[in-house]
Motif scaffolding. Sequence first.
Motif, PDB file in Angstrom:
ATOM      1  N   GLU A  46       0.891  -0.818  -0.431  1.00 57.07           N
ATOM      2  CA  GLU A  46       0.138   0.269  -0.123  1.00 57.07           C
ATOM      3  C   GLU A  46       0.889   1.171   0.001  1.00 57.07           C
ATOM      4  O   GLU A  46       0.436   1.925  -0.860  1.00 57.07           O
ATOM      5  N   LEU A  47       1.778   0.763   0.655  1.00 57.01           N
ATOM      6  CA  LEU A  47       2.534   2.489   0.533  1.00 57.01           C
ATOM      7  C   LEU A  47       3.327   3.036  -0.369  1.00 57.01           C
ATOM      8  O   LEU A  47       3.553   3.922  -0.865  1.00 57.01           O
ATOM      9  N   VAL A  49       2.482   1.803  -3.383  1.00 59.48           N
ATOM     10  CA  VAL A  49       1.513   2.464  -4.515  1.00 59.48           C
ATOM     11  C   VAL A  49       0.993   3.682  -4.069  1.00 59.48           C
ATOM     12  O   VAL A  49       1.562   4.825  -5.199  1.00 59.48           O
ATOM     13  N   ALA A  50       1.152   4.074  -2.796  1.00 55.91           N
ATOM     14  CA  ALA A  50       1.047   5.569  -2.274  1.00 55.91           C
ATOM     15  C   ALA A  50       2.094   6.272  -2.578  1.00 55.91           C
ATOM     16  O   ALA A  50       2.510   7.432  -3.479  1.00 55.91           O
ATOM     17  N   HIS A  51       3.279   5.561  -2.615  1.00 53.80           N
ATOM     18  CA  HIS A  51       4.638   6.902  -2.924  1.00 53.80           C
ATOM     19  C   HIS A  51       4.711   7.268  -4.366  1.00 53.80           C
ATOM     20  O   HIS A  51       5.007   7.748  -5.030  1.00 53.80           O
ATOM     21  N   ARG A  53       1.859   7.007  -6.619  1.00 59.12           N
ATOM     22  CA  ARG A  53       0.476   8.056  -7.372  1.00 59.12           C
ATOM     23  C   ARG A  53       1.512   9.561  -6.965  1.00 59.12           C
ATOM     24  O   ARG A  53       1.312  10.762  -7.455  1.00 59.12           O
ATOM     25  N   ASP A  54       2.019   9.754  -5.005  1.00 50.20           N
ATOM     26  CA  ASP A  54       3.069  10.941  -5.767  1.00 50.20           C
ATOM     27  C   ASP A  54       3.612  11.457  -6.258  1.00 50.20           C
ATOM     28  O   ASP A  54       3.432  12.352  -6.523  1.00 50.20           O
ATOM     29  N   ARG A 118      -5.354  22.834 -10.081  1.00 48.38           N
ATOM     30  CA  ARG A 118      -5.401  21.007  -9.717  1.00 48.38           C
ATOM     31  C   ARG A 118      -4.930  20.250 -10.099  1.00 48.38           C
ATOM     32  O   ARG A 118      -5.160  20.192 -11.473  1.00 48.38           O
ATOM     33  N   ALA A 119      -4.467  18.889  -9.910  1.00 49.98           N
ATOM     34  CA  ALA A 119      -3.930  17.539 -10.588  1.00 49.98           C
ATOM     35  C   ALA A 119      -5.060  16.842  -9.515  1.00 49.98           C
ATOM     36  O   ALA A 119      -4.544  16.850  -8.589  1.00 49.98           O
ATOM     37  N   ALA A 120      -5.289  15.165 -10.288  1.00 50.58           N
ATOM     38  CA  ALA A 120      -5.299  13.846  -9.661  1.00 50.58           C
ATOM     39  C   ALA A 120      -5.346  12.771 -10.299  1.00 50.58           C
ATOM     40  O   ALA A 120      -5.569  13.173 -11.029  1.00 50.58           O
ATOM     41  N   VAL A 121      -4.967  11.451 -10.300  1.00 54.36           N
ATOM     42  CA  VAL A 121      -4.183  10.547 -10.303  1.00 54.36           C
ATOM     43  C   VAL A 121      -5.896  10.273 -11.383  1.00 54.36           C
ATOM     44  O   VAL A 121      -6.525   9.865 -10.235  1.00 54.36           O
ATOM     45  N   THR A 122      -6.259   9.886 -12.128  1.00 55.02           N
ATOM     46  CA  THR A 122      -7.105   9.347 -11.957  1.00 55.02           C
ATOM     47  C   THR A 122      -7.392   7.071 -12.634  1.00 55.02           C
ATOM     48  O   THR A 122      -8.299   6.412 -12.030  1.00 55.02           O
ATOM     49  N   ASP A 123      -5.728   7.386 -12.671  1.00 54.28           N
ATOM     50  CA  ASP A 123      -6.071   5.670 -12.885  1.00 54.28           C
ATOM     51  C   ASP A 123      -3.921   5.584 -12.379  1.00 54.28           C
ATOM     52  O   ASP A 123      -3.495   6.590 -12.834  1.00 54.28           O
ATOM     53  N   ILE A 134      -5.746  14.382 -14.393  1.00 53.07           N
ATOM     54  CA  ILE A 134      -5.918  14.718 -14.733  1.00 53.07           C
ATOM     55  C   ILE A 134      -5.696  15.724 -14.343  1.00 53.07           C
ATOM     56  O   ILE A 134      -5.538  15.531 -13.014  1.00 53.07           O
ATOM     57  N   ALA A 135      -6.197  17.316 -14.696  1.00 53.72           N
ATOM     58  CA  ALA A 135      -4.349  18.780 -14.865  1.00 53.72           C
ATOM     59  C   ALA A 135      -6.077  20.063 -14.665  1.00 53.72           C
ATOM     60  O   ALA A 135      -6.591  19.802 -15.999  1.00 53.72           O
TER      61      ALA A 135
ATOM     62  N   SER B  43       2.723  10.618   2.179  1.00 52.93           N
ATOM     63  CA  SER B  43       2.585   9.725   0.574  1.00 52.93           C
ATOM     64  C   SER B  43       1.431   8.727   2.500  1.00 52.93           C
ATOM     65  O   SER B  43       0.648   8.875   1.575  1.00 52.93           O
ATOM     66  N   ASN B  46      -2.293   8.628   2.849  1.00 51.94           N
ATOM     67  CA  ASN B  46      -4.068   9.293   1.592  1.00 51.94           C
ATOM     68  C   ASN B  46      -3.380   7.769   1.288  1.00 51.94           C
ATOM     69  O   ASN B  46      -2.447   7.284   0.853  1.00 51.94           O
ATOM     70  N   PHE B  49      -6.045   4.808  -3.898  1.00 54.66           N
ATOM     71  CA  PHE B  49      -4.980   4.161  -5.022  1.00 54.66           C
ATOM     72  C   PHE B  49      -4.026   3.072  -3.975  1.00 54.66           C
ATOM     73  O   PHE B  49      -4.148   1.814  -4.549  1.00 54.66           O
ATOM     74  N   ALA B  50      -4.043   3.755  -3.781  1.00 53.94           N
ATOM     75  CA  ALA B  50      -3.208   2.518  -2.459  1.00 53.94           C
ATOM     76  C   ALA B  50      -4.439   1.490  -1.700  1.00 53.94           C
ATOM     77  O   ALA B  50      -3.854   0.109  -1.457  1.00 53.94           O
ATOM     78  N   ILE B 121     -12.643  11.153 -13.344  1.00 53.28           N
ATOM     79  CA  ILE B 121     -12.768  11.127 -12.163  1.00 53.28           C
ATOM     80  C   ILE B 121     -11.883  11.757 -11.777  1.00 53.28           C
ATOM     81  O   ILE B 121     -10.883   9.667 -11.539  1.00 53.28           O
ATOM     82  N   GLY B 122     -11.244  11.475 -10.218  1.00 54.36           N
ATOM     83  CA  GLY B 122      -9.819  11.237  -9.680  1.00 54.36           C
ATOM     84  C   GLY B 122      -9.696  11.647  -8.348  1.00 54.36           C
ATOM     85  O   GLY B 122     -11.029  12.841  -7.719  1.00 54.36           O
ATOM     86  N   VAL B 123      -9.419  10.425  -7.532  1.00 51.86           N
ATOM     87  CA  VAL B 123      -9.009  10.638  -6.063  1.00 51.86           C
ATOM     88  C   VAL B 123      -7.862  11.276  -5.629  1.00 51.86           C
ATOM     89  O   VAL B 123      -7.051  11.080  -5.834  1.00 51.86           O
ATOM     90  N   ARG B 124      -8.160  12.597  -5.396  1.00 54.96           N
ATOM     91  CA  ARG B 124      -6.356  13.251  -4.641  1.00 54.96           C
ATOM     92  C   ARG B 124      -6.309  12.845  -3.261  1.00 54.96           C
ATOM     93  O   ARG B 124      -5.369  12.769  -3.081  1.00 54.96           O
ATOM     94  N   LEU B 134     -11.263  14.970  -7.578  1.00 55.92           N
ATOM     95  CA  LEU B 134     -11.345  16.406  -8.810  1.00 55.92           C
ATOM     96  C   LEU B 134     -11.789  15.204 -10.232  1.00 55.92           C
ATOM     97  O   LEU B 134     -11.744  14.415 -10.519  1.00 55.92           O
ATOM     98  N   PHE B 136     -14.127  16.228 -14.630  1.00 54.97           N
ATOM     99  CA  PHE B 136     -14.836  16.232 -14.985  1.00 54.97           C
ATOM    100  C   PHE B 136     -15.838  15.988 -15.135  1.00 54.97           C
ATOM    101  O   PHE B 136     -15.802  15.022 -15.456  1.00 54.97           O
TER     102      PHE B 136
END
Lengths: 175, 175
Positions: A46-47, A49-51, A53-54, A118-123, A134-135, B43, B46, B49-50, B121-124, B134, B136
Amino acid sequence: MRLRGSLRFAVSGDPVRDSLLVLTVLAVLAAGWFGWSWASAAQDAELSVAHERDAALEAATHGLVTLHTIDHRSVADDLDEWLAVTAGDLQEDLRGGRESQRDRAERDETVSTARMLRAAVTDIDPYQDSARVIAVLEVDRAGGGEEASSETRRMNASLADTEDGWKITGVEVAS
Amino acid sequence: MTRREGAALDRRTVIALLGAVLAVAVACSVWFGLRAHELRGGSGDNLAFADSEATSEVVESVSATLRAVFSYDHTNLERTERAVEVGLTGEAAAAHRDRFDAAARRATEEELVRTSTIRSIGVRELDGETATLLVFLDQQTRSAEGGAPESRTATLDVTAEMVDGEWRVSAIDVL
Protein backbone atom coordinates in the motif's frame (compact mmCIF):
# COMPACT_ATOMS: atom_id res chain seq x y z
CA MET A 1 21.50 -19.01 40.61
CA ARG A 2 22.09 -18.69 36.92
CA LEU A 3 20.50 -15.24 36.44
CA ARG A 4 22.35 -13.80 39.36
CA GLY A 5 25.52 -15.39 38.06
CA SER A 6 25.22 -13.76 34.64
CA LEU A 7 24.22 -10.46 36.21
CA ARG A 8 27.29 -10.59 38.36
CA PHE A 9 29.33 -11.28 35.26
CA ALA A 10 27.81 -8.30 33.41
CA VAL A 11 27.83 -5.85 36.26
CA SER A 12 31.42 -5.16 37.07
CA GLY A 13 30.94 -2.48 39.69
CA ASP A 14 32.72 -0.06 37.37
CA PRO A 15 30.12 2.74 36.92
CA VAL A 16 31.46 3.98 33.57
CA ARG A 17 31.60 0.52 32.04
CA ASP A 18 28.22 -0.47 33.45
CA SER A 19 26.31 2.57 32.23
CA LEU A 20 27.99 2.30 28.83
CA LEU A 21 26.92 -1.32 28.67
CA VAL A 22 23.31 -0.43 29.44
CA LEU A 23 23.31 2.38 26.87
CA THR A 24 24.81 0.12 24.24
CA VAL A 25 22.24 -2.61 24.82
CA LEU A 26 19.42 -0.04 24.56
CA ALA A 27 20.89 1.48 21.39
CA VAL A 28 21.23 -1.93 19.74
CA LEU A 29 17.60 -2.73 20.61
CA ALA A 30 16.49 0.64 19.20
CA ALA A 31 18.45 0.07 16.00
CA GLY A 32 16.81 -3.33 15.63
CA TRP A 33 13.36 -1.84 16.12
CA PHE A 34 13.89 1.01 13.65
CA GLY A 35 15.46 -1.42 11.18
CA TRP A 36 12.41 -3.65 11.39
CA SER A 37 10.15 -0.62 11.00
CA TRP A 38 12.02 0.48 7.86
CA ALA A 39 12.03 -3.03 6.39
CA SER A 40 8.30 -3.48 6.95
CA ALA A 41 7.55 -0.05 5.48
CA ALA A 42 9.68 -0.83 2.43
CA GLN A 43 7.76 -4.06 1.83
CA ASP A 44 4.34 -2.51 2.43
CA ALA A 45 2.51 -2.73 -0.93
CA GLU A 46 0.00 0.00 0.00
CA LEU A 47 2.78 2.38 0.94
CA SER A 48 4.61 1.67 -2.27
CA VAL A 49 1.51 2.47 -4.37
CA ALA A 50 0.97 5.64 -2.32
CA HIS A 51 4.56 6.62 -2.98
CA GLU A 52 4.24 6.01 -6.74
CA ARG A 53 0.94 7.90 -6.84
CA ASP A 54 2.53 10.99 -5.31
CA ALA A 55 5.58 10.68 -7.54
CA ALA A 56 3.40 10.40 -10.67
CA LEU A 57 1.26 13.37 -9.63
CA GLU A 58 4.32 15.48 -8.92
CA ALA A 59 5.83 14.55 -12.28
CA ALA A 60 2.55 15.36 -14.05
CA THR A 61 2.30 18.72 -12.30
CA HIS A 62 5.88 19.68 -13.10
CA GLY A 63 5.67 18.19 -16.60
CA LEU A 64 2.42 19.87 -17.67
CA VAL A 65 3.57 23.26 -16.37
CA THR A 66 6.87 22.76 -18.23
CA LEU A 67 5.09 21.83 -21.48
CA HIS A 68 3.13 25.08 -21.29
CA THR A 69 6.20 27.17 -20.55
CA ILE A 70 8.11 28.69 -23.46
CA ASP A 71 9.90 32.00 -23.84
CA HIS A 72 11.35 33.05 -27.20
CA ARG A 73 14.37 34.46 -25.36
CA SER A 74 15.27 31.09 -23.81
CA VAL A 75 13.63 28.84 -26.35
CA ALA A 76 16.44 26.28 -26.64
CA ASP A 77 16.50 25.67 -22.88
CA ASP A 78 12.71 25.56 -22.69
CA LEU A 79 12.52 22.96 -25.46
CA ASP A 80 15.25 20.93 -23.72
CA GLU A 81 13.02 20.97 -20.63
CA TRP A 82 10.11 19.69 -22.73
CA LEU A 83 12.22 16.70 -23.72
CA ALA A 84 13.35 16.19 -20.13
CA VAL A 85 9.81 15.79 -18.77
CA THR A 86 8.55 13.49 -21.54
CA ALA A 87 9.27 9.98 -22.82
CA GLY A 88 8.17 7.62 -25.56
CA ASP A 89 6.15 8.76 -28.56
CA LEU A 90 5.46 12.21 -27.15
CA GLN A 91 9.17 12.84 -26.66
CA GLU A 92 9.85 11.65 -30.23
CA ASP A 93 7.17 13.97 -31.59
CA LEU A 94 8.55 16.91 -29.65
CA ARG A 95 12.08 16.13 -30.78
CA GLY A 96 10.89 15.95 -34.39
CA GLY A 97 8.96 19.21 -34.13
CA ARG A 98 11.68 21.05 -32.27
CA GLU A 99 12.91 23.18 -35.21
CA SER A 100 9.48 24.40 -36.23
CA GLN A 101 8.49 24.97 -32.60
CA ARG A 102 11.60 27.11 -32.08
CA ASP A 103 11.08 29.06 -35.31
CA ARG A 104 7.47 29.75 -34.44
CA ALA A 105 8.29 30.89 -30.89
CA GLU A 106 11.03 33.21 -32.17
CA ARG A 107 8.91 34.59 -34.99
CA ASP A 108 5.89 35.25 -32.75
CA GLU A 109 8.00 36.29 -29.74
CA THR A 110 5.93 33.89 -27.70
CA VAL A 111 5.98 34.04 -23.92
CA SER A 112 3.85 31.39 -22.25
CA THR A 113 3.72 30.51 -18.58
CA ALA A 114 1.46 28.16 -16.67
CA ARG A 115 0.28 27.47 -13.17
CA MET A 116 -1.26 24.21 -11.96
CA LEU A 117 -4.65 24.81 -10.35
CA ARG A 118 -5.63 21.19 -9.61
CA ALA A 119 -4.45 17.75 -10.57
CA ALA A 120 -5.50 14.23 -9.66
CA VAL A 121 -4.45 10.72 -10.57
CA THR A 122 -7.33 8.86 -12.24
CA ASP A 123 -5.55 5.52 -12.75
CA ILE A 124 -2.29 4.03 -11.65
CA ASP A 125 -0.93 0.61 -12.46
CA PRO A 126 2.21 0.04 -10.42
CA TYR A 127 2.85 -3.28 -12.19
CA GLN A 128 2.74 -1.71 -15.67
CA ASP A 129 4.50 1.43 -14.42
CA SER A 130 1.77 3.56 -15.97
CA ALA A 131 -0.58 6.25 -14.72
CA ARG A 132 -3.17 8.72 -15.97
CA VAL A 133 -3.65 12.18 -14.54
CA ILE A 134 -6.27 14.88 -15.09
CA ALA A 135 -5.27 18.48 -14.50
CA VAL A 136 -6.54 22.04 -14.65
CA LEU A 137 -3.97 24.68 -15.57
CA GLU A 138 -4.03 28.40 -15.95
CA VAL A 139 -2.03 29.29 -19.06
CA ASP A 140 -0.91 32.87 -19.75
CA ARG A 141 0.26 33.59 -23.28
CA ALA A 142 1.63 36.64 -25.02
CA GLY A 143 3.11 37.19 -28.47
CA GLY A 144 2.13 36.64 -32.06
CA GLY A 145 0.94 40.24 -32.25
CA GLU A 146 -2.07 39.21 -30.21
CA GLU A 147 -3.16 40.54 -26.90
CA ALA A 148 -1.95 38.68 -23.85
CA SER A 149 -4.45 36.00 -22.92
CA SER A 150 -5.12 33.86 -19.92
CA GLU A 151 -7.09 30.67 -20.15
CA THR A 152 -7.99 27.75 -17.94
CA ARG A 153 -7.12 24.54 -19.68
CA ARG A 154 -8.19 21.02 -18.75
CA MET A 155 -5.72 18.32 -19.65
CA ASN A 156 -5.46 14.54 -19.70
CA ALA A 157 -1.95 13.17 -19.37
CA SER A 158 -0.57 9.66 -19.47
CA LEU A 159 2.65 8.89 -17.69
CA ALA A 160 5.17 6.08 -17.58
CA ASP A 161 7.62 5.24 -14.83
CA THR A 162 10.99 5.21 -16.60
CA GLU A 163 14.51 4.67 -15.29
CA ASP A 164 14.63 8.45 -14.73
CA GLY A 165 11.32 8.51 -12.87
CA TRP A 166 7.80 9.33 -14.03
CA LYS A 167 7.62 11.02 -17.46
CA ILE A 168 4.71 12.26 -19.57
CA THR A 169 4.06 10.01 -22.59
CA GLY A 170 0.86 11.61 -23.86
CA VAL A 171 -1.15 14.80 -23.41
CA GLU A 172 -4.45 15.97 -24.74
CA VAL A 173 -6.71 18.89 -24.04
CA ALA A 174 -9.96 17.75 -22.44
CA SER A 175 -12.09 20.32 -24.30
CA MET B 1 52.83 -7.34 33.22
CA THR B 2 51.14 -7.16 36.59
CA ARG B 3 47.56 -8.21 37.06
CA ARG B 4 46.62 -4.58 37.67
CA GLU B 5 47.95 -3.40 34.32
CA GLY B 6 46.16 -6.26 32.57
CA ALA B 7 42.84 -5.31 34.16
CA ALA B 8 43.29 -1.64 33.26
CA LEU B 9 43.99 -2.49 29.62
CA ASP B 10 41.01 -4.77 29.65
CA ARG B 11 38.79 -1.97 30.90
CA ARG B 12 39.96 0.44 28.19
CA THR B 13 39.40 -2.15 25.48
CA VAL B 14 35.93 -2.98 26.77
CA ILE B 15 34.95 0.70 26.99
CA ALA B 16 36.30 1.44 23.52
CA LEU B 17 34.46 -1.57 22.13
CA LEU B 18 31.20 -0.64 23.84
CA GLY B 19 31.60 2.95 22.67
CA ALA B 20 32.07 1.83 19.08
CA VAL B 21 29.04 -0.46 19.17
CA LEU B 22 27.02 2.33 20.80
CA ALA B 23 28.00 4.82 18.10
CA VAL B 24 27.15 2.39 15.28
CA ALA B 25 23.82 1.47 16.90
CA VAL B 26 22.83 5.12 17.38
CA ALA B 27 23.79 5.95 13.80
CA CYS B 28 21.77 2.97 12.52
CA SER B 29 18.76 3.94 14.64
CA VAL B 30 18.74 7.47 13.26
CA TRP B 31 19.22 6.29 9.65
CA PHE B 32 16.60 3.51 9.81
CA GLY B 33 14.22 5.80 11.67
CA LEU B 34 14.53 8.55 9.06
CA ARG B 35 14.05 6.14 6.17
CA ALA B 36 11.00 4.54 7.80
CA HIS B 37 9.54 7.98 8.54
CA GLU B 38 10.17 9.06 4.94
CA LEU B 39 8.31 6.00 3.63
CA ARG B 40 5.42 6.21 6.06
CA GLY B 41 5.04 9.96 6.36
CA GLY B 42 3.08 12.03 3.85
CA SER B 43 2.28 9.51 1.14
CA GLY B 44 1.21 6.85 3.59
CA ASP B 45 -1.62 8.86 5.16
CA ASN B 46 -3.42 9.17 1.84
CA LEU B 47 -5.14 5.90 0.89
CA ALA B 48 -6.12 6.98 -2.64
CA PHE B 49 -5.18 4.04 -4.93
CA ALA B 50 -3.15 2.47 -2.11
CA ASP B 51 -6.43 0.98 -0.89
CA SER B 52 -7.88 0.07 -4.29
CA GLU B 53 -11.18 -1.22 -2.91
CA ALA B 54 -11.91 1.94 -0.93
CA THR B 55 -10.83 4.04 -3.92
CA SER B 56 -13.23 2.29 -6.33
CA GLU B 57 -15.99 2.54 -3.77
CA VAL B 58 -15.71 6.32 -3.35
CA VAL B 59 -15.28 6.83 -7.12
CA GLU B 60 -18.42 4.80 -7.91
CA SER B 61 -20.47 6.39 -5.18
CA VAL B 62 -19.49 10.00 -5.94
CA SER B 63 -19.88 9.43 -9.72
CA ALA B 64 -23.41 8.08 -9.24
CA THR B 65 -24.34 10.98 -6.97
CA LEU B 66 -22.99 13.67 -9.30
CA ARG B 67 -24.64 12.12 -12.36
CA ALA B 68 -27.96 12.03 -10.54
CA VAL B 69 -27.92 15.48 -8.94
CA PHE B 70 -26.73 17.25 -12.10
CA SER B 71 -29.29 15.52 -14.34
CA TYR B 72 -32.99 16.30 -14.53
CA ASP B 73 -36.05 15.65 -16.61
CA HIS B 74 -38.85 18.21 -16.54
CA THR B 75 -41.35 15.33 -16.33
CA ASN B 76 -39.68 13.84 -13.27
CA LEU B 77 -37.96 16.51 -11.21
CA GLU B 78 -38.62 14.51 -8.03
CA ARG B 79 -35.98 12.01 -9.10
CA THR B 80 -33.30 14.71 -8.93
CA GLU B 81 -34.65 15.94 -5.58
CA ARG B 82 -34.46 12.40 -4.19
CA ALA B 83 -30.89 12.06 -5.44
CA VAL B 84 -29.99 15.28 -3.62
CA GLU B 85 -31.62 13.95 -0.41
CA VAL B 86 -29.71 10.68 -0.61
CA GLY B 87 -26.38 11.73 -2.06
CA LEU B 88 -25.61 15.18 -0.68
CA THR B 89 -25.09 16.42 2.84
CA GLY B 90 -24.31 19.66 4.64
CA GLU B 91 -23.22 22.66 2.63
CA ALA B 92 -23.47 20.87 -0.71
CA ALA B 93 -27.10 19.86 -0.07
CA ALA B 94 -28.18 23.40 0.90
CA ALA B 95 -26.32 25.02 -2.01
CA HIS B 96 -27.66 22.52 -4.49
CA ARG B 97 -31.30 22.94 -3.37
CA ASP B 98 -31.01 26.70 -3.88
CA ARG B 99 -29.58 26.26 -7.37
CA PHE B 100 -31.97 23.48 -8.29
CA ASP B 101 -35.08 25.55 -7.53
CA ALA B 102 -34.17 27.99 -10.29
CA ALA B 103 -33.10 25.21 -12.66
CA ALA B 104 -36.33 23.29 -12.01
CA ARG B 105 -38.49 26.34 -12.86
CA ARG B 106 -36.64 26.82 -16.12
CA ALA B 107 -36.78 23.08 -16.85
CA THR B 108 -40.56 23.07 -16.46
CA GLU B 109 -41.06 26.20 -18.57
CA GLU B 110 -38.81 25.09 -21.40
CA GLU B 111 -39.40 21.34 -21.02
CA LEU B 112 -35.72 20.60 -20.55
CA VAL B 113 -33.96 17.27 -20.10
CA ARG B 114 -30.41 17.51 -18.84
CA THR B 115 -28.06 14.53 -18.78
CA SER B 116 -24.74 14.68 -16.97
CA THR B 117 -21.95 12.19 -17.46
CA ILE B 118 -18.60 11.83 -15.76
CA ARG B 119 -15.81 12.40 -18.25
CA SER B 120 -12.98 11.83 -15.77
CA ILE B 121 -12.70 11.46 -12.04
CA GLY B 122 -9.60 11.27 -9.87
CA VAL B 123 -9.25 10.78 -6.14
CA ARG B 124 -6.86 13.34 -4.70
CA GLU B 125 -7.05 12.37 -1.06
CA LEU B 126 -8.73 9.58 0.82
CA ASP B 127 -8.86 8.46 4.40
CA GLY B 128 -11.52 6.39 6.11
CA GLU B 129 -13.84 9.36 6.69
CA THR B 130 -13.28 11.94 3.96
CA ALA B 131 -12.21 12.11 0.35
CA THR B 132 -11.42 14.89 -2.09
CA LEU B 133 -11.87 14.35 -5.82
CA LEU B 134 -11.37 16.22 -9.07
CA VAL B 135 -14.13 15.69 -11.61
CA PHE B 136 -14.60 16.62 -15.27
CA LEU B 137 -18.36 16.63 -15.88
CA ASP B 138 -20.09 16.76 -19.29
CA GLN B 139 -23.66 18.05 -19.55
CA GLN B 140 -26.12 17.86 -22.41
CA THR B 141 -29.41 19.72 -22.30
CA ARG B 142 -32.26 19.01 -24.74
CA SER B 143 -35.30 21.21 -25.00
CA ALA B 144 -38.82 20.43 -26.24
CA GLU B 145 -38.17 22.45 -29.38
CA GLY B 146 -35.69 19.78 -30.45
CA GLY B 147 -32.60 20.81 -32.33
CA ALA B 148 -29.03 20.17 -31.32
CA PRO B 149 -28.57 19.62 -27.59
CA GLU B 150 -26.70 22.31 -25.73
CA SER B 151 -23.41 20.91 -24.40
CA ARG B 152 -21.21 22.22 -21.66
CA THR B 153 -18.53 20.99 -19.36
CA ALA B 154 -17.73 21.67 -15.73
CA THR B 155 -14.70 21.09 -13.57
CA LEU B 156 -15.61 20.23 -10.00
CA ASP B 157 -13.64 20.07 -6.81
CA VAL B 158 -15.61 17.61 -4.71
CA THR B 159 -15.42 16.70 -1.04
CA ALA B 160 -17.15 13.55 0.19
CA GLU B 161 -17.72 12.33 3.72
CA MET B 162 -18.56 8.90 5.06
CA VAL B 163 -21.94 9.17 6.84
CA ASP B 164 -23.43 6.00 8.35
CA GLY B 165 -21.31 3.80 6.14
CA GLU B 166 -22.20 5.63 2.90
CA TRP B 167 -20.24 8.25 0.97
CA ARG B 168 -22.11 11.56 0.80
CA VAL B 169 -20.94 14.59 -1.15
CA SER B 170 -20.47 17.45 1.32
CA ALA B 171 -19.01 20.18 -0.91
CA ILE B 172 -18.95 20.91 -4.64
CA ASP B 173 -16.79 23.78 -5.86
CA VAL B 174 -16.87 24.75 -9.51
CA LEU B 175 -13.36 25.59 -10.71
